[in-house]
Design a protein around this motif. Sequence first.
Motif, PDB file in Angstrom:
ATOM      1  N   GLU A  61      13.510  31.082 -83.984  1.00 53.66           N
ATOM      2  CA  GLU A  61      12.972  32.228 -83.252  1.00 53.66           C
ATOM      3  C   GLU A  61      11.853  31.780 -82.336  1.00 53.66           C
ATOM      4  OE1 GLU A  61      13.556  36.487 -85.543  1.00 53.66           O
ATOM      5  OE2 GLU A  61      11.734  35.351 -85.911  1.00 53.66           O
TER       6      GLU A  61
ATOM      7  N   ASP B 207       8.705  23.993 -94.964  1.00 55.50           N
ATOM      8  CA  ASP B 207       9.250  24.302 -96.290  1.00 55.50           C
ATOM      9  C   ASP B 207       8.718  23.331 -97.335  1.00 55.50           C
ATOM     10  OD1 ASP B 207      10.845  26.279 -95.126  1.00 55.50           O
ATOM     11  OD2 ASP B 207      12.449  24.845 -94.695  1.00 55.50           O
TER      12      ASP B 207
ATOM     13  N   ASN C 192       5.148  33.955 -89.005  1.00 56.79           N
ATOM     14  CA  ASN C 192       6.068  35.083 -88.854  1.00 56.79           C
ATOM     15  C   ASN C 192       7.489  34.764 -88.414  1.00 56.79           C
ATOM     16  OD1 ASN C 192       4.320  37.576 -89.373  1.00 56.79           O
ATOM     17  ND2 ASN C 192       3.074  36.393 -87.950  1.00 56.79           N
ATOM     18  N   ALA C 193       7.708  33.538 -87.924  1.00 60.01           N
ATOM     19  CA  ALA C 193       9.020  33.247 -87.316  1.00 60.01           C
ATOM     20  C   ALA C 193      10.064  32.890 -88.360  1.00 60.01           C
ATOM     21  CB  ALA C 193       8.880  32.107 -86.324  1.00 60.01           C
ATOM     22  N   LYS C 194      11.279  33.395 -88.114  1.00 61.37           N
ATOM     23  CA  LYS C 194      12.432  32.898 -88.862  1.00 61.37           C
ATOM     24  C   LYS C 194      12.933  31.664 -88.123  1.00 61.37           C
ATOM     25  CE  LYS C 194      14.923  36.822 -89.102  1.00 61.37           C
ATOM     26  NZ  LYS C 194      14.186  38.047 -88.779  1.00 61.37           N
ATOM     27  N   PRO C 195      13.823  30.871 -88.762  1.00 59.66           N
ATOM     28  CA  PRO C 195      14.308  29.676 -88.060  1.00 59.66           C
ATOM     29  C   PRO C 195      14.899  30.022 -86.698  1.00 59.66           C
ATOM     30  CG  PRO C 195      15.032  29.651 -90.343  1.00 59.66           C
ATOM     31  CD  PRO C 195      14.363  30.974 -90.118  1.00 59.66           C
TER      32      PRO C 195
ATOM     33  N   VAL D 288       9.682  36.791 -81.723  1.00 59.27           N
ATOM     34  CA  VAL D 288       8.891  37.181 -82.893  1.00 59.27           C
ATOM     35  C   VAL D 288       7.945  38.323 -82.529  1.00 59.27           C
ATOM     36  CG1 VAL D 288       7.333  36.394 -84.719  1.00 59.27           C
ATOM     37  CG2 VAL D 288       9.068  34.842 -83.817  1.00 59.27           C
TER      38      VAL D 288
ATOM     39  N   LYS E 136       7.822  41.752 -84.525  1.00 58.81           N
ATOM     40  CA  LYS E 136       6.637  42.126 -85.306  1.00 58.81           C
ATOM     41  C   LYS E 136       5.730  43.097 -84.567  1.00 58.81           C
ATOM     42  CE  LYS E 136       7.482  39.513 -88.788  1.00 58.81           C
ATOM     43  NZ  LYS E 136       7.528  39.936 -90.183  1.00 58.81           N
TER      44      LYS E 136
ATOM     45  N   SER F 158       9.083  26.460 -85.931  1.00 59.20           N
ATOM     46  CA  SER F 158      10.369  27.090 -86.234  1.00 59.20           C
ATOM     47  C   SER F 158      11.388  26.824 -85.143  1.00 59.20           C
ATOM     48  CB  SER F 158      10.180  28.601 -86.369  1.00 59.20           C
ATOM     49  OG  SER F 158       9.331  28.841 -87.454  1.00 59.20           O
TER      50      SER F 158
ATOM     51  N   GLY G 182      22.926  34.734 -88.715  1.00 58.32           N
ATOM     52  CA  GLY G 182      21.735  35.097 -87.941  1.00 58.32           C
ATOM     53  C   GLY G 182      21.809  34.680 -86.481  1.00 58.32           C
TER      54      GLY G 182
ATOM     55  N   THR H  95      22.194  30.989 -91.483  1.00 61.12           N
ATOM     56  CA  THR H  95      21.852  30.574 -90.124  1.00 61.12           C
ATOM     57  C   THR H  95      22.941  30.989 -89.143  1.00 61.12           C
ATOM     58  OG1 THR H  95      20.782  28.657 -91.107  1.00 61.12           O
ATOM     59  CG2 THR H  95      21.152  28.561 -88.735  1.00 61.12           C
TER      60      THR H  95
END
Lengths: 82, 408, 356
Positions: free
Chosen positions: B347, A27, B342-345, B352, B356, B197, C211, C208
């Motif tokens: 994952e 980030d 591509n990863a969310k936190p 992934v 995807k 991630s 999710g 979070t």
Amino acid sequence: MEVAELQDKIYAFCLAAKGKKKLKEKDIIKGVSAELSLEPDEVKKAMRAMIDVGRLMYSYGGGASSVEIPSEEYLREKGLIK
Amino acid sequence: MKKYNTPLIDELEKGPWPSFVTEMKKAAKTNEMSNDALGHLEKCYSTKIGYWKHGGIVGVLGYGGGVIGRYSEIGEEFPGVAHFHTVRLNQPSGFFYTSKALREICDIWDKYGSGLTNVHGSTGDLVLLGTKTDALEAIFAEYSSRGWDLGSSGSALRTPSCCVGPGRCEWTNYDTLGLTYALTQEFQDEMHRPTFSYKFKIKSSGCACDCVAALARADMSIIGTWKGDIKIDQAEVKNYAKTMDINKEIVNMCPTQCMDYDGKELKINNKECSRCMHCITRMTKALKPSGERGATICIGSKAPIVVGSLLSWVIIPFIKVEPPYTELKDLIRKIWDWWDENAKPRERIGEVIEMKGMRSFLEAIGVKPMPQQIKEPRKDPFMFYTEDDIAAYKAKEAEEKKTGKYRF
Amino acid sequence: MALPQRKTDIGPPHYEQFLPPVIKKNYGKWKYHEVINNGSMVHVAESGDKLWTVRVASPRLLSTATIREHCDIADKYCDGFFRYTTRNNVEFLVSDEKKLEPLKKDLSARGFKMGGIGKCITNVVHTQGWVHCHSACTDASGLVKSMMDELYDYFEKKTLPNKVRLAVACCVNMCGAVHCSDIAVVAVHTQVPNINHENFKNMCELPTVIGSCPTRAISPDPAKKSIKINSEKCMYCGNCFTVCPPISIKNPERDGVAIVVGGKINSLRTNPKFSKLVIPYISNEPPRWPKAVAAIKHIVEVYAANARKHERIGEWIERIGWERFFSLTGIDFTFQSIDDFTFMRDTMRTASTFKW
């Protein structure tokens, strides 16, 4: 841009997120390099140098790692302040 | 030192199996932290609940992993475990040690920690259980100056691990110890400074026996295999026939039914063999793989959180695994780039890929679709076509019209 | 006293310095091996050199005192070289056969237990439990100790149709290969978590937490600046607790253990398999978990009496059918064994060809 100036920007970026969002390395690198139109690698290097001297620190919580501004307690423990 | 009454966990000192409670008591003789850990555990046994808090923010300067913060909710009652952090030391490949090296590890740990360890933790690290925050920098200086680095934790490449491989096994198809050492050295930065991630594990097994459980426990599972024929020593087959019903135990248990034994000679139709290792492990003196050696690369395994367990999927049926392992290192970087993108936190890569689609992943790392990657083709008629896909099918048909020959 | 200078990014020491000379010499050139008994085996190299391995049980949780004793033994018989295994055993390696019997005698005299090689039960892969983990809903080490005391003969001397790999996970995070073991215990919660709304605001990130839920049971609670959990959807996995400490799910009277069977990791004969749920719930009974231990022993014994040579538990069950597994073991079949999470399509029967 001078490294010191870049590091101040990185610090400001982290400060703005403090208490609101847990920042991952990614980030910060993405955010700061976009803001200043810099190469991500340059930001990463400057950020890592800050972590090495305790100006920033790695943190862990909620099952994931993040980067944040160290607490006084951390700095004291590392002998960086008295 | 306070003496705790521990009637419940004392029960676990009875019986033939070695007792972890005895180990804790051994450490507690001279160590206040271990002594309090005993009292703390007895309390858990009496109330049937744990008292450890979530991991906190502890570590050594510059690193983002290797130390797992651990605090007790009842630290006032058990001050020795108010802080009880874990330090992970990166184990040597194959878990080989000398007494000299391990004594040195013990000396340092007795000086700064609880004197309790896990040899080893599930991922493979040599785990040092229980120390205080203010000892961490000293512990790191003592170990690292003697050649021991920390292992990994957090959203990073976790400490790679492998089977005993060429160190003591006739079945290995590549140097698991050498590869694990090389990858660990190559990716030090990704291990110590969490930039991913989520976690990423690499495990290397020399053959399909998979003694390090790579296929179930690693995001990247490197499973040794070969391409040539299984060589048969018929004289040894005769020896096995004296103590074994070869048709019942070997031929009939072969999953591809590619073997034949007429009471004199064992034959293998190598073309149909899927290299499962059953016959080789049962007749190790008589059967040996030959020809090109390497590994199958599988991706994605993990435990059930969040939406169910995964076993790793075959991605690259065969790859050479030879120093300096450039092809593998490049592949790993490509895999991480796509994952990172591509990863969310939190994952894992397997998740992934599910989100995807395998195509996106395979295209990103430059791997073609191959029937070796699947158990069976898709069952439904819902599929993506890109403009390029259709153009390619049309071009093929145009070519067929010219040649008058179909290519399906 | 001044500390030595720290070094970073050095990685582990090179393994070569820890390899005994016989391994260095014959590295990658092993010809075959033979299992002598549950406690020892010999590897023979192409050069004709031999290497005997004696495998010794360990509780994984070791004091430095015991590690030092391992070192003493290695010094006395193995020129200081030894290793540990992926399943937490210790292995003493000798290249001189004359040292083998004295080594075993010494180990035995010191109370070390030899076994676990070949078609038997070896050490248990397990997690930290109450000893050291925040998310544990049972104690892994205590369960392992209780199980292995009861199954000890299968470690030391008895053999089985094939190896039986055991594992214990102290919560559904399942650190270790619990999900692919012949028989495994996994500790489970059985109640919807409680939320400390006051702390939620300061300690947790809403997206979070939402999710983290595999069943989408969590939704925002704007009034409280917190979340709500739909009790009809929650399957008590505890993942929300992992990402958000103010959510608590531990409950001493409701937490328990489940038993799963039939998993395997290797590809021998049949492909790797996940373990499947057969006993959904047994109360947590420290210090010795008698019912869970009895259940595991019973499954091992039914397997031993019924499986063909070389069949792992999962392979045996696939041959006889799950309906037969339940009838042979007498285990009650319950709703929990029918998948209503992600695998229902793959796990329901779609033919009338089953056994009575």
